[in-house]
Design an enzyme around this catalytic site. Sequence first.
Site, PDB file in Angstrom:
ATOM      1  N   GLY A 232       0.835  -1.193   0.000  1.00  0.00           N
ATOM      2  CA  GLY A 232       0.000   0.000   0.000  1.00  0.00           C
ATOM      3  C   GLY A 232       0.872   1.246   0.000  1.00  0.00           C
ATOM      4  CB  SER A 233       0.093   4.729   0.856  1.00  0.00           C
ATOM      5  OG  SER A 233      -0.120   4.720   2.256  1.00  0.00           O
TER       6      SER A 233
ATOM      7  CB  VAL B 119      -0.344   3.014   5.319  1.00  0.00           C
ATOM      8  CG1 VAL B 119      -0.762   1.809   6.149  1.00  0.00           C
ATOM      9  CG2 VAL B 119      -1.515   3.992   5.203  1.00  0.00           C
ATOM     10  N   GLY B 120       2.846   2.475   5.209  1.00  0.00           N
ATOM     11  CA  GLY B 120       3.991   1.571   5.390  1.00  0.00           C
ATOM     12  C   GLY B 120       4.919   2.047   6.496  1.00  0.00           C
TER      13      GLY B 120
ATOM     14  CD  GLU C 260       7.425  -5.326  -1.805  1.00  0.00           C
ATOM     15  OE1 GLU C 260       7.786  -4.347  -2.498  1.00  0.00           O
ATOM     16  OE2 GLU C 260       8.216  -6.201  -1.420  1.00  0.00           O
TER      17      GLU C 260
ATOM     18  CB  CYS D  21       2.975  -0.186  -6.788  1.00  0.00           C
ATOM     19  SG  CYS D  21       3.238  -1.913  -6.999  1.00  0.00           S
TER      20      CYS D  21
END
Length: 529
Positions: free
Chosen positions: A240-241, A244-245, A262, A296
Site C-alpha cells: 500500500g502507500s 501507511v507503510g 511493498e 505501483c
Amino acid sequence: METRAQPAGRPTLVTRNVIGGAPRDAADRYERRNPANRDDVVSTAPLTPEADLREACARAREAQRSWARVPAPQRAGVLGRLAALLRERKEALSRFVAREVGKPLREARGSVQEAIDTAEFFQSEGRRLYGQTVPSELPMKELFTYRRPIGVVGVITAGNFPIAVPSWKIIPALLCGNSVVWKPSDDAPGTAALFAELWERAGLPAGVLSVVHGRGGGCAGEHLANQADAGLLDKISFTGSTAVGRRIGEICGRNLQVPSLELGGKNPLVILADADLELAVEGALWASFGTAGQRCTSAGNLIVDRRVLPTVRDLLVQRASALVIGDPLDEGVDYGPMINQRFLERWIEQRTIGVDEGAEPLLDGRRIAPDAAPAGFRGDAARGLYAAPRIFDRVRMSMRVAQEECFGPTVNLVEVDGLEEAIAAANGTPYGLSSAIYTRDAGAMLRFKEEIRAGMTSVNNSTTGAEAHLPFGGNGWSGNGTRESGIWVLDSYTRWQAVNVDLAGKLQKAQIDLAEASADGAPPWPDLA
Ligand code: UN1
C-alpha cells in the site's frame, strides 16, 4: 456463499469474515460499488471491530502450531489444489475482479493467472524448502540449517491486484508453516471472499487463514497492525502507500519484527536517442496508462533524450489520444475506471499542482463527464469514475508532480541530455521500485542496470509486468528492502535455525579444541613482548 438479488443487474455478494474457520458477521457493514457503475453493489462486507481482530489472531496462533507440524510437501499439496481451482474458475473470477475493481478483463485474467503461477511455483517449493548441511571444525560433529516458520502473519493488501498481490504473501507464508490473518482492501472484499473460499475448498485446515474485512486507518487495517503491539502477531506483510507503510514499520520496529513492506513508486522510463522509438512509445503507453495508471509499477516520469523528444512527444500524444476507455468488461477497452473516489480526487488535485508549477498539459486529463466524453469512449460516464489520459510536458525533476506518486492515468515528460543526465533524473526521486530503459547500446544498458537505485529494471520493456518468480520489491520510499515472489520471499516467512549435533561423546569446545597447525620451516617471528 450468500448472494442478494439487485433490482437490475448481477447479484451482490454478501461476504462474512472468517475467524478460526467459522463465518462471522459484524454489527456494521459497508457496500462496495462497481467503479464503472456506481448503481451496482458488487459486494457487502463487515466492518470488523477490534475485539474480533484480536480473536482472529489468537485463533490463528492455535491453528499455526498444528499446521507447522504438517510436512511441507503436504502443505504444498493444498497449493496444488488451489492452483487447479483457480484455473477452473479463472474466467468467473476474472469477471468478478473486473466488476469489483474496474480492471479490464484481459488484465483481470492476467492477475488471476499471476496467482495460479504463484501457487504452482510454491507447490513445487514445498518439496525443496532447503536447509544446508555445513562442515564442522570439530570431528564427530554435524552442523545443519533449517527454515522455521515465524508464527502468525498479518497480511494487509491493496485493491489494484486483489488476488495476485495477496497470493504473493499468503501462499509463501502458509507454505512455510505460518498462519495468516488477512485484511483485504475495502475496494475488493468480494474478490477476497471468493479467494478465501477456494483455500477452504483446497483443503486448508480451519483457522490457518482468517479473513477480516473493513477499512484501513482507524479501522480493521489499523487494528490488525496494532496486534503486533499486543503480542498477537509475529510479522506484518503490507502492500500500500508509503505513509501507511511507515506507520506499520514503526509498530513492527518497536516490537523487533521485520515487516515486508511493498510501497509506492514514481517509476522512471528512460528513452535514449538510439532507442527503437516505436517500441519505446508502445512500452511507455502501456506503463503509464495500463490499469489506468493504478499499478505501483506504473511509469510516472518519461525521461527522454532531447534529440528524440519531439518525435516521442508527438507519437505519445497521438497514441494516448486514441486509447479506448470504458467498461472493463468490454474486451475492446485499453483501460477502465479509477478504483475509487479517493484515487480520482487525488489525481484531479495533482493536475492543479502540476499546472501551478508550470507543467504544460499536452493531454488535459480530466474526469470524463457525460457531455464531454472523448471519442470512442465506451463506458457510462454518469455512473462510472472515468479519467481521460493526462500528459504533462516541460516537467523538471524538482517539481512535485515529478516527485510524488500519483495513482492514475498520468505521465510526465522530462527532457535530458544523454545517459548521465538520464540516470541522475531516474534516480531523482525518493522512490526506487521499478524502472526501464530503451536503448540499443549494450554499454548504456549495463551502466543503467548498475546505477539505477530501483529494485527492478527492464531493458526495452515497460516498468510493469513483473513475472511471478523473480524478486519483486523496492528500495527507498518503495519499501524496506524485503522482496516478494520466487525463492527470495522464503526469507520473509521463515527464520533460519542453526543446529549442531555432537557425536564425539565428550565435550568439544568450538574455537578452542583445535589441532594446532604446524609451522615447520617458517622463519622465526620477532619477539614483541
Ligand atoms: C502492484 O501494482 O502492486 O509488475 C503490483 C506488475 C504486476 C504487479 C503489480 N505484475 O505490474
